[in-house]
Design a protein around this motif. Structure first.
Motif, PDB file in Angstrom:
ATOM      1  N   TYR B 205       0.881  -1.151   0.042  1.00  0.00           N
ATOM      2  CA  TYR B 205      -0.035   0.090  -0.043  1.00  0.00           C
ATOM      3  C   TYR B 205       1.054   1.175  -0.023  1.00  0.00           C
ATOM      4  O   TYR B 205       0.622   2.130  -0.696  1.00  0.00           O
ATOM      5  N   ALA B 206       2.044   1.123   0.860  1.00  0.00           N
ATOM      6  CA  ALA B 206       2.796   2.528   0.606  1.00  0.00           C
ATOM      7  C   ALA B 206       3.351   2.673  -0.549  1.00  0.00           C
ATOM      8  O   ALA B 206       3.684   3.842  -1.092  1.00  0.00           O
ATOM      9  N   VAL B 207       4.125   1.619  -1.115  1.00  0.00           N
ATOM     10  CA  VAL B 207       4.501   1.794  -2.374  1.00  0.00           C
ATOM     11  C   VAL B 207       3.691   2.490  -3.458  1.00  0.00           C
ATOM     12  O   VAL B 207       3.594   3.320  -4.248  1.00  0.00           O
ATOM     13  N   SER B 208       2.459   1.998  -3.435  1.00  0.00           N
ATOM     14  CA  SER B 208       1.055   2.225  -4.386  1.00  0.00           C
ATOM     15  C   SER B 208       1.174   3.413  -4.067  1.00  0.00           C
ATOM     16  O   SER B 208       0.770   4.611  -5.088  1.00  0.00           O
ATOM     17  N   ALA B 209       0.879   3.892  -2.882  1.00  0.00           N
ATOM     18  CA  ALA B 209       0.536   5.401  -2.488  1.00  0.00           C
ATOM     19  C   ALA B 209       1.633   6.402  -2.922  1.00  0.00           C
ATOM     20  O   ALA B 209       1.309   7.335  -3.279  1.00  0.00           O
ATOM     21  N   SER B 210       2.954   6.002  -2.746  1.00  0.00           N
ATOM     22  CA  SER B 210       4.073   6.643  -3.036  1.00  0.00           C
ATOM     23  C   SER B 210       3.916   6.916  -4.489  1.00  0.00           C
ATOM     24  O   SER B 210       4.106   8.120  -5.064  1.00  0.00           O
ATOM     25  N   ARG B 211       3.485   5.785  -5.425  1.00  0.00           N
ATOM     26  CA  ARG B 211       3.311   6.199  -6.921  1.00  0.00           C
ATOM     27  C   ARG B 211       2.336   7.164  -7.315  1.00  0.00           C
ATOM     28  O   ARG B 211       2.498   7.965  -8.142  1.00  0.00           O
ATOM     29  N   SER B 212       1.284   6.960  -6.451  1.00  0.00           N
ATOM     30  CA  SER B 212       0.150   8.272  -6.888  1.00  0.00           C
ATOM     31  C   SER B 212       0.440   9.375  -6.413  1.00  0.00           C
ATOM     32  O   SER B 212       0.309  10.463  -7.206  1.00  0.00           O
ATOM     33  N   LEU B 213       1.111   9.670  -5.181  1.00  0.00           N
ATOM     34  CA  LEU B 213       1.437  10.841  -4.735  1.00  0.00           C
ATOM     35  C   LEU B 213       2.305  11.675  -5.644  1.00  0.00           C
ATOM     36  O   LEU B 213       2.291  12.876  -5.744  1.00  0.00           O
ATOM     37  N   VAL B 214       3.358  11.063  -6.137  1.00  0.00           N
ATOM     38  CA  VAL B 214       4.407  11.885  -6.992  1.00  0.00           C
ATOM     39  C   VAL B 214       3.720  12.477  -8.040  1.00  0.00           C
ATOM     40  O   VAL B 214       4.334  13.299  -8.740  1.00  0.00           O
ATOM     41  N   THR B 215       2.715  11.746  -8.551  1.00  0.00           N
ATOM     42  CA  THR B 215       2.186  12.161  -9.974  1.00  0.00           C
ATOM     43  C   THR B 215       1.003  13.256  -9.531  1.00  0.00           C
ATOM     44  O   THR B 215       0.364  13.766 -10.704  1.00  0.00           O
ATOM     45  N   GLY B 216       0.923  13.537  -8.215  1.00  0.00           N
ATOM     46  CA  GLY B 216       0.028  14.424  -8.040  1.00  0.00           C
ATOM     47  C   GLY B 216      -1.550  14.114  -7.887  1.00  0.00           C
ATOM     48  O   GLY B 216      -2.261  14.854  -7.772  1.00  0.00           O
ATOM     49  N   VAL B 217      -1.786  12.857  -7.778  1.00  0.00           N
ATOM     50  CA  VAL B 217      -3.000  12.326  -7.560  1.00  0.00           C
ATOM     51  C   VAL B 217      -3.070  11.952  -5.970  1.00  0.00           C
ATOM     52  O   VAL B 217      -2.542  11.126  -5.652  1.00  0.00           O
ATOM     53  N   GLY B 221      -7.305   4.982  -3.138  1.00  0.00           N
ATOM     54  CA  GLY B 221      -7.672   4.415  -1.829  1.00  0.00           C
ATOM     55  C   GLY B 221      -6.375   4.041  -1.195  1.00  0.00           C
ATOM     56  O   GLY B 221      -6.433   3.901   0.002  1.00  0.00           O
ATOM     57  N   SER B 222      -5.341   3.785  -2.120  1.00  0.00           N
ATOM     58  CA  SER B 222      -4.145   3.165  -1.650  1.00  0.00           C
ATOM     59  C   SER B 222      -3.536   4.270  -0.477  1.00  0.00           C
ATOM     60  O   SER B 222      -2.840   3.773   0.420  1.00  0.00           O
TER      61      SER B 222
END
Lengths: 326, 250
Positions: B205-217, B221-222
């Motif tokens: 979940y952390a990795v998935s969240a990290s990937r969303s965050l850097v793109t500004g999304v 849910g992650s």
């Protein structure tokens, strides 16, 4: 007034797989305010364990103790405020300077930054550490480091100072320096409780000594009192390996002035009355059998002799076997 | 609180005296960044690759991976403190065990944030693009992971006290968690069984969240799951460590 009082203080270590070890088997003692009290014994005798219990670092398995007037079980915080402790390792952060190290310590005792800085400078000056106080600890010699360890132990002017093997591993000069400072601290009113496996140290510094062996106190008193338990003198004779030391012992035991004999390694310790008169007789006895000792010493009893008499082993021997065990 | 700050300050001073520690900590992630990320370039063109470039895919995971291992190995610094007698010297002062524990953990957090910023800067030179607010939120997540991992590592260090065993335990548990979290390669490429197991790996979940965050999304849910999971884990691990310190093991 006793500043330390213990009743049957006991510590058992148990590892899951290994056997349990009773490191301290119920020590009862009283240390008076204003004295230098020493625990003397070989490595592994339980000295450090006893000290660490009294310093609130280790919970006793059973028994009672009060330190500086507070109960060890329930009032450890009050005790911590009033005692200083210098472990064998010292525990200086080596990349920080000596001053920074004891500054942190002073502040943790609740002094404000200015108070702490003032007190740190005071202690540094008093212990003559200013030449290297602002260098990193890693650059210090063993002796310099040890005095700084002492400084960290007294930064908050404790009533009672615990010193664990204060001069172990130091050269004679640094050791003399440590002793000098310990005596100085005592004169300034600090009660000192130390552990040592050096007889000379116990003899030179302590008002009273408890001799500890295998987790128990085997004798307690002033060095002079302890030595007096061995009335008379001691003749120590060294022999070549081919001489049968047991036979020599039996031979000497027949002489009525001999009170006791003990074998330590290749030497024979003979406890006698009026050693100066007994010595020629003993030499004559040996010569009749064609035995010549390689060395002979006639001396007043030392604490080592007390230890030997009480435990049947010399301190140095116990030391060596304790190392082998590890 | 003052004591916590004093310990933190002292720890930071010690770390700064020897910046080698921070550098050593990021040597491995930098090597991954320079030598492994280029391998992904070829794979990035495959259908189903979840990011527009290899570096865009790899850096967010790398930051999480660094947090896992850098903080996870902090136990060794505590072992040194036990070994040198430093911890004991502090323990005979009236300082509370809480302050000691917090001081040690916060120091690792500061170090971790510095390391993460260095990695982000380095990645920017390699073509990584990131949303600034996203990075900021990600740093908070990294902080929580750091607190979790360093608290666990510290506690283990107090109980185990043998460097080799500690390293073994951490590698045995953290390495598989890292791999199945999809740091190295997209989880979509993994067989179903690993995808299923990865659902139980908090770091997924952390990795998935990290990937969303850097793109500004910020809506995925992650992200919420990751924060909830790591707030719980960080608090739990920290409490565990504080209790271990109170029991005065060292």
């Amino acid at each position: 007034m006793s500043i330390i009082h213990t009743e049957k203080l006991r510590k058992v270590f148990s590892n899951k797989e290994e056997r349990t070890v009773e490191a301290v088997k119920g020590i009862s003692l009283d240390v008076q305010q204003g004295e230098i009290f020493g625990l003397l014994g070989p490595n592994g005798a339980g000295k450090t364990t006893t000290m660490r219990m009294l310093c609130t670092l280790l919970t006793p398995t059973s028994g009672l103790a009060s330190v500086v007037g507070f109960d060890l079980h329930t009032q450890s915080k009050e005790i911590r405020k009033r005692i200083g402790y210098v472990s064998q390792k010292g525990g200086m952060e080596i990349v920080a300077t000596g001053r920074e190290n004891i500054m942190l310590q002073a502040q943790l005792y609740g002094m404000s930054k200015t108070e702490a800085a003032q007190r740190v400078t005071e202690v540094i000056d008093r212990l003559r550490l200013s030449n290297f106080a602002d260098r990193k600890v890693i650059t210090y010699s063993g002796g310099q480091r040890r005095i700084f360890d002492l400084a960290s132990g007294i930064i908050h002017t404790p009533e009672l100072l615990f010193l664990d093997e204060p001069s172990t591993g130091l050269d004679p000069q640094s050791r003399a320096r440590v002793w000098e400072e310990v005596v100085g601290l005592h004169k300034a009113g600090t009660t000192i409780f130390l552990t040592t496996h050096y007889l000379e140290e116990a003899d030179a510094l302590c008002h009273r000594v408890a001799i500890v062996d295998q987790g128990d106190i085997v004798a307690l008193g002033s060095p002079a009192e302890l030595k007096r338990q061995i009335a008379g003198d001691i003749i120590v004779m060294g022999f070549d390996a081919e001489n049968k030391i047991e036979e020599i012992r039996n031979l000497i035991n027949k002489y009525e002035r001999v009170k006791e004999t003990q074998i330590a390694d290749t030497s024979l310790h003979v406890f006698v009355d009026k050693g100066d008169q007994a010595l020629p007789v003993i030499i004559q006895l040996l010569n009749q059998r064609g035995i010549t000792p390689t060395t002979i010493q006639l001396s007043r009893p030392s604490l080592d002799d007390v230890f030997l008499k009480l435990t049947g082993r010399s301190l140095r021997e116990s030391e060596a076997s304790a190392k082998k065990d590890r | 609180m003052r004591d916590t700050f004093l310990i933190l300050k002292n720890e930071l001073l010690v770390t700064l005296r020897n910046p080698f520690w921070i550098v050593r900590g990021i040597v491995q992630p930098v090597i991954y960044l320079l030598l492994f990320a280029p391998f992904l370039d070829g794979i990035a063109n495959l259908p189903g690759f979840p990011a527009k470039s290899a570096i865009q895919f790899f850096v967010p995971g790398l930051l999480i991976m660094n947090a896992m291992f850098s903080a996870g190995f902090e136990g060794f610094s505590l072992m040194d403190k036990v070994e040198s007698g430093f911890l004991e010297r502090l323990r005979v002062t009236p300082v509370s065990r809480l302050a000691l524990a917090l001081g040690f953990v916060f120091e690792t957090s500061v170090t971790l944030i510095i390391q993460s910023l260095i990695l982000v800067l380095l990645s920017l030179f390699l073509g990584f693009q990131s949303n600034l607010v996203g990075i900021f939120v990600l740093l908070v997540l990294i902080l929580l992971i750091g607190i979790t991992m360093s608290s666990i590592s510290f506690t283990l260090a107090l109980f185990i006290r043998e460097g080799g065993i500690l390293a073994g335990i951490i590698n045995t548990f953290v390495l598989p968690l890292m791999i199945i979290s999809g740091v190295m390669l997209p989880l979509d490429f993994a067989p179903g069984i690993i995808q299923a197991i990865s659902k139980f790996d908090p770091f997924t979940y952390a990795v998935s969240a990290s990937r969303s965050l850097v793109t500004g999304v910020f809506s995925g849910g992650s992200i919420i799951s990751a924060f909830i999971i790591f707030i719980v884990l960080a608090v739990g691990a920290l409490v565990w460590f504080i209790r271990a310190m109170r029991e005065a093991v060292a």
